[in-house]
Design a protein around this motif. Structure first.
Motif, mmCIF file in Angstrom:
data_model
loop_
_atom_site.group_PDB
_atom_site.id
_atom_site.type_symbol
_atom_site.label_atom_id
_atom_site.label_comp_id
_atom_site.label_asym_id
_atom_site.label_seq_id
_atom_site.Cartn_x
_atom_site.Cartn_y
_atom_site.Cartn_z
ATOM 1 N N MET A 297 1.011 -1.254 0.171
ATOM 2 C CA MET A 297 0.073 0.037 -0.095
ATOM 3 C C MET A 297 0.797 1.168 -0.005
ATOM 4 O O MET A 297 0.163 2.199 -0.521
ATOM 5 C CB MET A 297 -0.897 0.131 1.337
ATOM 6 N N THR A 298 2.031 1.214 0.461
ATOM 7 C CA THR A 298 2.785 2.348 0.630
ATOM 8 C C THR A 298 4.047 2.567 -0.087
ATOM 9 O O THR A 298 4.803 3.523 -0.003
ATOM 10 C CB THR A 298 3.252 2.655 2.283
ATOM 11 N N THR A 299 4.418 1.679 -0.900
ATOM 12 C CA THR A 299 5.714 1.655 -1.946
ATOM 13 C C THR A 299 5.359 2.020 -3.249
ATOM 14 O O THR A 299 6.088 1.920 -4.161
ATOM 15 C CB THR A 299 6.367 0.446 -1.913
ATOM 16 N N ASP A 300 4.000 2.384 -3.559
ATOM 17 C CA ASP A 300 3.707 2.770 -4.925
ATOM 18 C C ASP A 300 3.418 4.097 -5.362
ATOM 19 O O ASP A 300 2.530 4.323 -6.172
ATOM 20 C CB ASP A 300 2.362 1.749 -5.290
ATOM 21 N N VAL A 301 4.016 4.968 -4.752
ATOM 22 C CA VAL A 301 3.730 6.544 -4.780
ATOM 23 C C VAL A 301 4.001 6.622 -6.173
ATOM 24 O O VAL A 301 3.426 7.713 -6.993
ATOM 25 C CB VAL A 301 4.648 7.117 -3.746
ATOM 26 N N ALA A 302 4.961 6.151 -6.721
ATOM 27 C CA ALA A 302 5.354 6.678 -8.240
ATOM 28 C C ALA A 302 5.606 5.572 -9.242
ATOM 29 O O ALA A 302 6.485 5.378 -9.941
ATOM 30 C CB ALA A 302 6.699 7.506 -8.164
ATOM 31 N N THR A 303 4.406 4.836 -9.125
ATOM 32 C CA THR A 303 4.401 3.627 -10.026
ATOM 33 C C THR A 303 4.739 4.267 -11.576
ATOM 34 O O THR A 303 4.351 5.042 -12.075
ATOM 35 C CB THR A 303 3.250 2.823 -10.130
ATOM 36 N N ASP A 304 5.464 3.337 -12.129
ATOM 37 C CA ASP A 304 5.744 3.639 -13.572
ATOM 38 C C ASP A 304 4.427 3.726 -14.530
ATOM 39 O O ASP A 304 3.511 2.830 -14.316
ATOM 40 C CB ASP A 304 6.777 2.655 -14.182
ATOM 41 N N PRO A 305 4.205 4.686 -15.215
ATOM 42 C CA PRO A 305 3.139 4.558 -15.978
ATOM 43 C C PRO A 305 2.850 3.272 -17.082
ATOM 44 O O PRO A 305 4.035 2.713 -17.326
ATOM 45 C CB PRO A 305 2.937 5.844 -17.033
ATOM 46 N N TYR A 306 1.932 2.642 -17.241
ATOM 47 C CA TYR A 306 1.490 1.393 -17.733
ATOM 48 C C TYR A 306 2.045 1.723 -19.434
ATOM 49 O O TYR A 306 1.850 3.010 -20.134
ATOM 50 C CB TYR A 306 -0.192 1.132 -17.894
ATOM 51 N N ARG A 307 2.661 0.847 -20.141
ATOM 52 C CA ARG A 307 3.161 0.954 -21.299
ATOM 53 C C ARG A 307 2.148 0.177 -22.371
ATOM 54 O O ARG A 307 1.966 -1.012 -22.401
ATOM 55 C CB ARG A 307 4.507 0.501 -21.529
ATOM 56 N N VAL A 308 1.508 0.924 -23.243
ATOM 57 C CA VAL A 308 0.496 0.472 -24.037
ATOM 58 C C VAL A 308 1.109 0.691 -25.920
ATOM 59 O O VAL A 308 1.453 1.523 -26.142
ATOM 60 C CB VAL A 308 -0.804 0.935 -24.132
ATOM 61 N N LEU A 309 0.989 -0.470 -26.488
ATOM 62 C CA LEU A 309 1.505 -0.526 -27.930
ATOM 63 C C LEU A 309 0.177 -0.637 -28.600
ATOM 64 O O LEU A 309 -0.546 -1.732 -28.594
ATOM 65 C CB LEU A 309 2.644 -1.688 -28.393
ATOM 66 N N VAL A 310 -0.120 0.069 -29.635
ATOM 67 C CA VAL A 310 -1.299 0.169 -30.401
ATOM 68 C C VAL A 310 -0.956 -0.139 -31.704
ATOM 69 O O VAL A 310 0.102 0.727 -32.484
ATOM 70 C CB VAL A 310 -1.942 1.720 -30.269
ATOM 71 N N VAL A 311 -1.193 -1.091 -32.307
ATOM 72 C CA VAL A 311 -0.743 -1.758 -33.748
ATOM 73 C C VAL A 311 -2.252 -1.566 -34.549
ATOM 74 O O VAL A 311 -3.235 -2.381 -34.357
ATOM 75 C CB VAL A 311 -0.325 -3.250 -33.344
ATOM 76 N N ASP A 312 -2.212 -0.546 -35.409
ATOM 77 C CA ASP A 312 -3.458 -0.433 -36.382
ATOM 78 C C ASP A 312 -2.801 0.463 -37.422
ATOM 79 O O ASP A 312 -2.228 1.274 -37.259
ATOM 80 C CB ASP A 312 -4.496 0.329 -35.633
ATOM 81 N N ASP A 313 -3.191 -0.197 -38.721
ATOM 82 C CA ASP A 313 -2.731 0.758 -39.872
ATOM 83 C C ASP A 313 -3.515 1.861 -40.083
ATOM 84 O O ASP A 313 -3.516 2.656 -41.159
ATOM 85 C CB ASP A 313 -2.458 -0.123 -41.118
ATOM 86 N N ASP A 314 -4.590 2.080 -39.208
ATOM 87 C CA ASP A 314 -5.533 3.542 -39.555
ATOM 88 C C ASP A 314 -4.766 4.414 -38.651
ATOM 89 O O ASP A 314 -5.022 4.555 -37.374
ATOM 90 C CB ASP A 314 -6.910 3.057 -38.772
ATOM 91 N N THR A 315 -4.103 5.440 -39.328
ATOM 92 C CA THR A 315 -3.247 6.227 -38.323
ATOM 93 C C THR A 315 -4.360 7.318 -37.769
ATOM 94 O O THR A 315 -3.938 7.749 -36.470
ATOM 95 C CB THR A 315 -2.399 7.268 -39.342
ATOM 96 N N GLY A 333 2.739 3.560 -27.365
ATOM 97 C CA GLY A 333 3.605 3.567 -28.605
ATOM 98 C C GLY A 333 2.625 3.293 -29.745
ATOM 99 O O GLY A 333 1.680 2.336 -29.617
ATOM 100 N N THR A 334 2.447 3.775 -31.095
ATOM 101 C CA THR A 334 1.657 3.468 -31.942
ATOM 102 C C THR A 334 2.444 3.002 -33.309
ATOM 103 O O THR A 334 3.368 3.547 -33.574
ATOM 104 C CB THR A 334 0.771 4.608 -32.347
ATOM 105 N N LEU A 335 2.192 1.978 -33.724
ATOM 106 C CA LEU A 335 2.761 1.051 -34.729
ATOM 107 C C LEU A 335 1.689 0.947 -36.029
ATOM 108 O O LEU A 335 0.831 0.486 -35.817
ATOM 109 C CB LEU A 335 3.215 -0.231 -34.290
ATOM 110 N N ASN A 336 2.070 1.699 -36.993
ATOM 111 C CA ASN A 336 1.197 1.703 -38.179
ATOM 112 C C ASN A 336 1.556 0.698 -39.328
ATOM 113 O O ASN A 336 0.928 0.465 -40.605
ATOM 114 C CB ASN A 336 0.757 3.255 -38.794
ATOM 115 N N HIS A 337 2.901 0.084 -39.011
ATOM 116 C CA HIS A 337 3.539 -0.525 -40.140
ATOM 117 C C HIS A 337 3.973 -2.035 -39.414
ATOM 118 O O HIS A 337 5.082 -2.011 -38.640
ATOM 119 C CB HIS A 337 4.724 -0.108 -40.695
ATOM 120 N N PRO A 338 3.088 -2.959 -39.461
ATOM 121 C CA PRO A 338 3.173 -4.049 -38.514
ATOM 122 C C PRO A 338 4.596 -4.895 -38.683
ATOM 123 O O PRO A 338 4.959 -5.534 -38.199
ATOM 124 C CB PRO A 338 1.984 -4.857 -38.916
#
Length: 593
Positions: A297-315, A333-338
């Motif tokens: 409960m007390t060591t999560d003051v500055a948890t790193d942000p979740y990292r999300v990769l979006v893979v879609d060729d629709d920019t 992170g967004t990836l338009n070229h799989p």
């Protein structure tokens, strides 16, 4: 800060909507041209796949940009075209007229969009009462990897410096504990033991003494006093009376609540849950169990942000998803070229992957199977995105290697909540796999992986790091005299003390047996020696218990630093040599190589 973030995100989404409306007429014209090319030469199948994908994109994107009619009409057109693409029947006059009518509807909507005003989008922030907020960070939406995907960066590559005022202030607030008990002697003893582990524990005489400050302490409360504590929490504005457990953020005034009780039945636990308790402990109090809860409960003051990769060729959609998720405090992170997927996976290290099912060159199902071929990525959640509404097709996609399926268009709040829940569970699973089950610290393999990365970063950015090797003195005697359960408890007590007394940026792990290792970034060898020596002195004073017996344990430690060491290997070797010197000098001391 919240108002500024809201304004920035609203402006970003408004700009994306305006750009989408501006491009819509040309996209509809392209759809019409491809359809006409097919009508003129039905034997030529080359125009159908790009036509289908263009319509599929509109079906999945329109509503996300404030144009639900685009999604509705495009979805109907997509269904009509799918039969032609998959089953290859001839197109009757009626079917052709139906398709042309739908294209005409899209053309009309697109024409209207050129003259209509783009209203500011309504931003629904996850983080309101009743939702689970992701870790927060300061947004910087500039690309930080020009050669790879567009990355919305939140974390600086430099670690906080030793003695940082802001970091120390967070840690100080993070250690505050308030104990409220009908038995003052029990409360005083509990506070004394908590202080030995670095907590700022205080005993309260009554609920009126609870400090409802900007960041209140963790409350440890005896169950019979909940009736007095709950109204205080309501009046303070910390929780709402209609349902206390709905309060999950805001979260400046949120005081985590731990309840202990002589009763351990369902009704007692329900009473605690309704009061907003996050943990329930029965008497006699298991102090080690309490430490586990406090650590979580007390060591999560500055948890790193979740990292999300979006893979879609629709920019357009990837920009929209990135803005929404970044606004919720995530690194995106967004990836338009799989075809770049494997390289990006290695560089970006996502917690969650959002992936479209239908893309021009590759299907999301095939890409998911490729990801699952790599052992290191087996546990990363893959959430498929598509306008596909057929339940059988969705289940087939999930069986391919996915974990969840969101049907486009996706509401912004649903997107954030789906990603947050998956990321939370993924990190919990990763933590279980990477941590020593007895002490909760990093296991040997993960410790060395993290230390190797930190040493490489230190050499790259030219800052000092130190490495400490700790070994409990005469630990075999503890096991032989008091039993292995007492020995295990001693190991856990040391691990709790290290976790509480060291910085969040320090890498702490169980090296093996009774040995612990710590890598301290931005700490010179002498500074590291002084920090560990203070912990050594505190650990010596902690009373270890085995049934009715009490005893004390000490440890010896060796410290090395980079420079003069030039690698993790030499850091370990030199720390080990310093540890042997500490043993030769009589133990219970810290030696610097």
């Amino acid at each position: 800060m919240i108002a500024s973030t809201h304004k920035t995100l609203t402006k970003k989404l408004s700009n994306l909507r305006a750009a989408y409306r501006q491009k819509l007429p040309s996209r509809v014209q392209e759809i019409a041209s491809l359809w006409q090319a097919f009508v003129q030469d039905e034997a030529n199948e080359n125009s159908l796949p790009p036509l289908y994908f263009l319509v599929h994109r509109l079906a999945g994107s329109g509503a996300s940009f404030g144009m639900p009619e685009v999604s509705r009409v495009a979805a109907t057109l997509e269904s009509a075209l799918r039969v032609r693409v998959e089953d290859n029947p001839g197109v009757t006059a009626a079917q052709g007229s139906h398709i042309e009518g739908l294209i005409g509807e899209l053309r009309h909507i697109a024409t209207q969009s050129e003259v209509e005003r783009t209203d500011a989008p309504q931003v629904d922030f996850v983080g309101q009462r009743g939702t689970v907020p992701p870790p927060q960070a300061t947004a910087d939406t500039s690309p930080c990897n020009a050669a790879g995907p567009r990355i919305h960066c939140f974390a600086n590559d430099s670690a906080p410096t030793t003695g940082s005022a802001s970091c120390n202030a967070l840690q100080a607030m993070n250690r505050r504990i308030a104990v409220l008990d009908t038995d003052q002697r029990h409360a005083t003893e509990l506070a004394r033991r908590l202080k030995a582990y670095g907590y700022e524990a205080s005993v309260l005489s009554s609920p009126d003494d609870i400090p409802w400050t900007r960041v209140p302490p963790v409350l440890i409360v005896e169950r019979s006093l909940l009736g007095a504590v709950l109204p205080m929490r309501v009046l303070s504005g910390e929780i709402v009376p209609e349902h206390a457990s709905d309060f999950t953020s805001g979260a400046e005034r949120h005081a985590p609540l731990i309840v202990f009780s002589e009763r351990d039945d369902l009704s007692a636990r329900i009473e605690a849950v309704r009061a907003g308790a996050v943990a329930f402990l029965s008497l006699p109090l298991d102090f080690d169990h309490l430490l586990d809860h406090l650590s979580e409960m007390t060591t999560d003051v500055a948890t790193d942000p979740y990292r999300v990769l979006v893979v879609d060729d629709d920019t357009d959609l990837t920009e929209h998803y990135a803005a929404i998720l970044a606004g919720a405090g995530m690194t995106v992170g967004t990836l338009n070229h799989p075809q770049e997927l494997l390289r990006v996976m290695v560089d970006f290290h996502p917690d969650v992957i959002l992936m479209d099912i239908y893309m021009n060159d590759y299907s999301g199902s095939d890409l998911a199977r490729v990801i699952r071929q790599h052992e290191a990525w087996l546990t990363i959640p893959i959430v498929f995105l598509s306008s596909e509404g057929d339940a059988d097709r969705q289940m087939a996609a999930l069986c391919a290697a996915g974990d969840d399926f969101l049907t486009k268009p996706v509401r912004d709040t649903h997107l954030v909540l789906a990603v947050t829940s998956r990321a939370q569970r993924a990190r919990q699973l990763h933590a279980m796999m990477s941590r020593d089950p007895l002490t909760g610290l990093l296991n040997h393999r993960t410790l060395l992986e993290h230390a190797h990365n930190e040493v490489a970063r230190a050499r790259r950015h030219d800052f000092v790091v130190s490495f400490a090797m700790i070994d409990l003195d005469f630990f075999k005697k503890v096991n032989d005299t008091h039993g292995h359960m007492a020995g295990d408890q001693t190991l856990r007590n040391l691990s709790h003390l290290l976790a509480r007394r060291l910085r969040r940026t320090d890498i702490i792990g169980r090296y093996g047996g009774e040995e612990f290792s710590i890598l301290l970034p931005h700490a010179s060898g002498e500074n590291a020696r002084m920090v560990i020596d203070r912990i050594r002195a505190d650990f010596e004073r902690i009373t270890q218990r085995a049934e009715e017996q009490e005893f004390h344990v000490t440890f010896s430690c060796g410290v090395s630093s980079l420079p003069p060491c030039d690698s993790l290997t030499t850091l370990i070797e030199h720390a080990d040599q310093a540890l042997y010197r500490a043993k030769d000098l009589g133990r219970n001391c810290v030696e610097l190589f």
